[in-house]
Design an enzyme around this catalytic site. Sequence first.
Site, PDB file in Angstrom:
ATOM      1  N   SER A  72       0.750  -1.287  -0.044  1.00  0.00           N
ATOM      2  CA  SER A  72      -0.231   0.187  -0.178  1.00  0.00           C
ATOM      3  C   SER A  72       0.782   1.259  -0.057  1.00  0.00           C
ATOM      4  CB  SER A  72      -0.802  -0.094   1.229  1.00  0.00           C
ATOM      5  OG  SER A  72      -0.333   0.331   2.448  1.00  0.00           O
ATOM      6  N   LYS A  99      -5.787   3.199   9.570  1.00  0.00           N
ATOM      7  CA  LYS A  99      -5.165   4.385   8.631  1.00  0.00           C
ATOM      8  C   LYS A  99      -5.753   5.646   8.648  1.00  0.00           C
ATOM      9  CE  LYS A  99      -3.052   1.183   5.312  1.00  0.00           C
ATOM     10  NZ  LYS A  99      -3.176   0.755   3.862  1.00  0.00           N
TER      11      LYS A  99
END
Length: 702
Positions: free
Chosen positions: A572, A615
Site C-alpha cells: 500500500s 489508517k
Amino acid sequence: MSIFKKSEERLQTAVIGDLRQMIASSKMPPHVQQIANKELELLSKTSPTTAEYTIGLNYIDYLVSLPWNKKTEDNLDLERAERILNERHHGLQKVKERILEHLAVKILRTNKKPRVLVVDDEEIARKNLEHILKKENYTVVTAANGVDALKKMEASDFDVVLTDIRMEKVNGIEVLEKAKNRYPDTKVIMITGYASVDSAIETIKRGAFHYIEKPFKVDSVKSVIKQAVEKKLSTVSTKGSVLCFAGPPGTGKTSLGKAIAEALGRKFARISLGGMKDEAEIRGHRRTYAGAMPGRIIEEIRRAGSANPVFMLDEIDKIGQDFRGDSASALLEVLDPEQNHSFIDHYLDVPFDLSSIMFIVTANIADNIQEALRDRMEVIDLSGYTEDEKTKISLQYLVPKQINEQGLSDWSPQFTVDAISKIIQEYTREAGIRNLERQIANICRKIATEHVHRKKNIQNIKVTPDQVEKYLGTRKYYREVADEENRIGVTTGLVWTETGGEIIFVEAAKMKGNKQLTLTGSLGNVMCESAHAALSYIRSNALLFNIPENFFENQDIHIHVPAGAIPKDGPSSGATIAIALISLLTGKPAKRDVAISGELTLSGRILPVGGLKEKILAARRAGVKVVVLPLKNKVDLENLSNDVKEGLDVHLVDRLEEIVDLVLINNSSLSEQKKPTSKGHSQNVAICNPSSYSCSSPKKTD
Ligand code: ADP
C-alpha cells in the site's frame, strides 16, 4: 525394624489411603480412575525416598486436582448478557451485537427440546420407552425397524438415537454406522437383550455412546439419555464457534472475553500464545522427562477449577514462525470440536475433554492466522478508537476504575475533559487505550503519594492540563505532520501494522551514479517491489510528469523510510513512494499534511488497500488534514462512521496522475539547504540494481 522406619511406613500407608479416597471422590471418568489406581498401586510399592515416588505422587495429586466433571451452570439470560457487555464497554455496538447473536444461537441450541428416536421391533419395548421419555419432556419419535429409522433420521434431526441391536434387515449396528457417518453429532445408544461384554465393547468401539441391557431399569435409561443429551448439546453449542477478536492492543479484546465469561456465569482462563516456542508449552512434557510439567491449557483449567471456562488464547497470530513442533495441529486439537473431546496432554497421558470450554482467540491481524485455524473461527474486528471515543471511555470507565484501584475512592479526583485530551495527544500515540489507562493510573498514583507521603489535602482535587504536565512531565509526542515543513522528495504515507495504523514518511534522494536504486528502512520484500514498480512507472512515463526521459542515466536513487521500529511491508505504499520520486525529480515540494495510501500498478492505476479505519485514525492522530485513498475503497470508506472521518478531507483516486496535483506544490519556496542531498545516508544500506535487490522481510503490515 527401627521406630523411624515403622513411622515412615505408617505415613506412606496414610498417604496412599488419602490418595485412594481422593481418586474415588474426584469424579474422574472410569478409564482415568483405573489409570490413577494403577499408578497408586505402583506408588505403594515404591520407596518414598526415591525420585520415582515423588514423580508418581505428583502425578496422582495432579490428576485428582483436575476439575474432571466440575462445570459451572450456564446463565443463558441474553438480556443480562447485554447489560453486562454495556456496563463494561462504551460503544462497540457492532461487536456487542455479534457477541449477543453468537450467544443467542447457543441459547437456542441449548434450550431446544431434545429429540430422541426410539428404534425397536418389539412394540411393547418401543411404547414403554416412548412413555418414559415423553414424561422426561423429550420429543420422542419411534421406528419399528432399521429401515424406518434411517428414513426418519433423513427427514429430521435427532439428538439421541436409542436403537435395539437385533432387528430384521437393517440391524442396530448398521443404524449406528449410518448415524456416525452422516450425523456425527447424534449420540447413539444401543439396546440389547443379549448383553454380553463383547457386543457392548463392539458397539462402543464403533462409536456408540453407551449401551443398555434389556430388561432395562427406568432410572438407568433416564440417566444414560440425559448424559447423551448433555454431551450432544455441549459439543454442538461450541461447534464452529471459536470467536476471534482481531484488533490492535488495548481495544478491549480481553475485557470483552471477561465480560462474556461473567455473562455466562463461567470461570475465565487466559494464556498468551505470543511468546510460545515449543509444542510442549501447549501439550506438556512427557513424564519421563525430569521436571516434566503439564501444558498451559490443562494447567489453566486446573487453576480455573472448572471444566467449562471461557478460555482466551491470546495472540494466535504470533505463533508459528519459530515454534518447535506443529503449532497448527496442536491448536487444532484444542480448538476443533471434532478432536477436542479427547485432548491428550503429554504429562497427563489420558484424554481430557475440552469440548465444553468456550474458546475465544485474539489476534492483532486476522490475516496472519494460519489458514487451517482461521477457517474454524468467526472473526470479529475491533479497530482503534477515535479521540472522542477515547475521551468518553476515559471519563466513564478508566478514570473511575483507576481511582478505585489506586485507593483514591474516598477523595475522587476529577479529571477535566481538557486534561484527558492532553494525555491522549501528548502522552500517548496508540490505536487502543492501554497507555492511556497507564498514564491515568500514573497520575492517580502520584496524587496518592502526595497525600500519604507529603500529607497534602487531596479532597476533590481537579486534574487539569497543567496538573497533567506536572504529574507526567514534558510531553512525549508531537503531531509529526503539523510540526514539520513541506520538503522535496518527502511524502507522507499510511500503513497498517499490528499495533494499529501508523504514518510513515517516504524520503527520496538522488545523486550522481549509475542507475542504482537503494532501499533502506527495514523494508519488507513487497514494499521493495513496490518501490521498483514506482520507479519503472515513472521512467516509462517521465514526460507525463515533466521529467527528462533520461533522468536515471547517470544517477542513483535512494529511498528511505525512517522509524525503524515500525515493520514495513505490504503494497500500500506504492503510490506514496511514486509521489516522493516525482517530487524529487520535478523539484516540487510535497505537502506533508496530505497522507497517501494505495497500491500502484505498472500501468499507473491505484489499487485498493486494507486497514482503512486504522489508517484514517492514525492520520488524525498525526495531524493530517487530507487523505488520498484508492477509488476502489469507496464502499469501505462509506461504511465507516462519520466520527471516524470527521475533520478529514478524503480524496479518492484511480490513477497516480490524479495524486500529483493533490500533493505537490508548484511554487517551490524551499531554500537550497533544505533540499535533500546525497550525503549522510544511514549505514545498513541495501544496494539494489533495478534487476536485483535484497531486502529484509519484517512482519506483514500493509
Ligand atoms: P486488549 O485485550 O485488546 O489489548 P484490553 O481488553 O486489555 O485490550 O483493554 C485495555 C483496557 O481498556 C481495559 O482496562 C479495558 O477495560 C479498557 N477498554 C477497552 N475498550 C473499552 C471500551 N470500549 N469501553 C470501556 N473500557 C474499555
